[in-house]
Design an enzyme around this catalytic site. Structure first.
Site, short mmCIF file in Angstrom:
data_model
loop_
_atom_site.label_atom_id
_atom_site.label_comp_id
_atom_site.label_asym_id
_atom_site.label_seq_id
_atom_site.Cartn_x
_atom_site.Cartn_y
_atom_site.Cartn_z
N ASP A 32 -31.77 -95.57 -10.98
CA ASP A 32 -31.46 -94.22 -11.32
C ASP A 32 -30.98 -94.14 -12.68
O ASP A 32 -30.67 -94.90 -13.59
CB ASP A 32 -29.95 -94.32 -10.42
CG ASP A 32 -29.51 -92.98 -10.28
OD1 ASP A 32 -29.36 -92.63 -9.12
OD2 ASP A 32 -29.09 -92.20 -11.36
N ILE A 33 -31.17 -92.83 -13.27
CA ILE A 33 -31.20 -92.49 -14.44
C ILE A 33 -29.67 -92.51 -15.07
O ILE A 33 -29.56 -92.73 -16.23
CB ILE A 33 -31.79 -91.00 -14.85
CG1 ILE A 33 -32.37 -90.61 -16.12
CG2 ILE A 33 -30.97 -89.69 -14.29
CD1 ILE A 33 -33.11 -89.62 -16.56
N ASN A 90 -27.15 -89.38 0.42
CA ASN A 90 -26.47 -88.07 0.78
C ASN A 90 -27.45 -87.17 1.62
O ASN A 90 -28.60 -86.91 1.06
CB ASN A 90 -26.04 -87.50 -0.70
CG ASN A 90 -25.03 -88.52 -1.47
OD1 ASN A 90 -24.24 -89.02 -0.81
ND2 ASN A 90 -25.52 -89.15 -2.76
N GLU A 98 -28.25 -83.85 -4.55
CA GLU A 98 -28.69 -83.22 -5.91
C GLU A 98 -30.26 -83.30 -5.73
O GLU A 98 -30.80 -82.10 -6.04
CB GLU A 98 -28.47 -84.28 -6.83
CG GLU A 98 -28.71 -83.59 -8.07
CD GLU A 98 -28.30 -84.81 -9.15
OE1 GLU A 98 -29.09 -84.98 -10.25
OE2 GLU A 98 -27.31 -85.61 -9.19
N VAL A 99 -31.08 -84.15 -5.23
CA VAL A 99 -32.41 -84.05 -5.51
C VAL A 99 -33.21 -83.97 -3.70
O VAL A 99 -32.50 -84.92 -3.12
CB VAL A 99 -33.17 -85.40 -5.95
CG1 VAL A 99 -34.47 -85.46 -6.04
CG2 VAL A 99 -32.67 -85.58 -7.29
N HIS A 103 -33.72 -90.19 -0.14
CA HIS A 103 -33.68 -91.55 -1.10
C HIS A 103 -32.51 -92.06 -0.79
O HIS A 103 -31.30 -91.60 -0.24
CB HIS A 103 -33.64 -91.12 -2.64
CG HIS A 103 -32.66 -90.03 -2.94
ND1 HIS A 103 -33.00 -88.66 -2.69
CD2 HIS A 103 -31.50 -90.32 -3.34
CE1 HIS A 103 -31.78 -88.30 -3.16
NE2 HIS A 103 -30.87 -88.76 -3.78
N HIS A 105 -29.82 -94.94 -2.06
CA HIS A 105 -29.15 -95.78 -3.37
C HIS A 105 -28.76 -96.96 -3.02
O HIS A 105 -28.19 -97.26 -2.14
CB HIS A 105 -27.95 -94.85 -3.87
CG HIS A 105 -27.98 -93.49 -4.16
ND1 HIS A 105 -27.85 -92.90 -5.51
CD2 HIS A 105 -27.98 -92.36 -3.27
CE1 HIS A 105 -28.03 -91.69 -5.49
NE2 HIS A 105 -28.05 -91.07 -4.27
P1 5GP Z 1 -28.45 -87.57 -4.77
O1 5GP Z 1 -27.02 -86.75 -5.23
O2 5GP Z 1 -29.37 -86.44 -4.50
O3 5GP Z 1 -27.94 -88.42 -3.47
O4 5GP Z 1 -28.77 -88.47 -5.97
C1 5GP Z 1 -29.64 -88.00 -7.00
C2 5GP Z 1 -29.74 -89.36 -7.82
O5 5GP Z 1 -30.96 -89.10 -8.75
C3 5GP Z 1 -28.61 -89.26 -8.93
O6 5GP Z 1 -27.78 -90.38 -8.87
C4 5GP Z 1 -29.10 -88.90 -10.20
O7 5GP Z 1 -28.54 -89.96 -11.33
C5 5GP Z 1 -30.57 -89.48 -10.06
N1 5GP Z 1 -31.37 -88.84 -10.79
C6 5GP Z 1 -31.75 -87.33 -11.01
N2 5GP Z 1 -32.39 -87.10 -11.82
C7 5GP Z 1 -33.35 -88.13 -12.17
C8 5GP Z 1 -34.31 -88.57 -12.87
O8 5GP Z 1 -35.03 -87.78 -13.54
N3 5GP Z 1 -34.90 -89.77 -12.98
C9 5GP Z 1 -34.08 -90.80 -12.17
N4 5GP Z 1 -34.35 -91.99 -12.42
N5 5GP Z 1 -32.98 -90.58 -11.69
C10 5GP Z 1 -32.46 -89.26 -11.45
#
Ligand code: 5GP
Length: 116
Positions: A32-33, A90, A98-99, A103, A105
């Site tokens: 994760d970034i 999520n 967010e994405v 996925h 975590h």
């Molecule tokens: P969500 O909120 O969708 O469950 O989590 C999305 C995750 O993707 C977040 O923890 C965020 O830090 C990670 N993320 C967002 N953009 C990028 C990216 O460009 N590269 C990587 N490696 N992780 C990302």
């Protein structure tokens, strides 16, 4: 509907760099970034699925088993089976997903009290 231009789709197509952990023809694991714990790995299936609901509806049993077995294998490789770890996904708006590519975590490497 699946957005082919979401960040993880771009990562899968190697249009955006990442720190890969493991890749094969079915799954991809990368760091994760913005890590929320010492170990924060994202696990994604190589399928056009937006969230858990979409994944569990479309993936066959073999794929589902493969994905979760691989998560366990990666957790083991990082020494997390003894120390413990957390799996989070999520799903949708109220979870603040967010994405929009499904996925999971994988969080660990330290005590996760206070970490979501
Ligand atoms: P969500 O909120 O969708 O469950 O989590 C999305 C995750 O993707 C977040 O923890 C965020 O830090 C990670 N993320 C967002 N953009 C990028 C990216 O460009 N590269 C990587 N490696 N992780 C990302």
């Amino acid at each position: 509907m699946y957005d082919e231009n979401n960040i993880f789709a771009k990562i899968l197509r190697k249009e955006i760099p990442c720190k890969p952990i493991y890749e094969d023809d079915k799954v991809f694991f990368f760091n994760d970034i913005n890590p929320q714990a010492k170990i924060h790995i994202l696990a994604i299936p190589k399928m056009s699925v937006t969230d858990y609901n979409d994944f569990i509806s479309k993936a066959d049993n073999e794929m589902i088993k493969y994905f979760f077995d691989k998560i366990n294998e990666i957790a083991k490789k990082h020494g997390l089976l003894d120390s413990g770890f957390r799996l989070v996904t999520n799903n949708g708006r109220d979870a603040n997903q967010e994405v929009p590519h499904f996925h999971i975590h994988i969080l660990g490497g330290e005590n996760l009290k206070g970490i979501k």
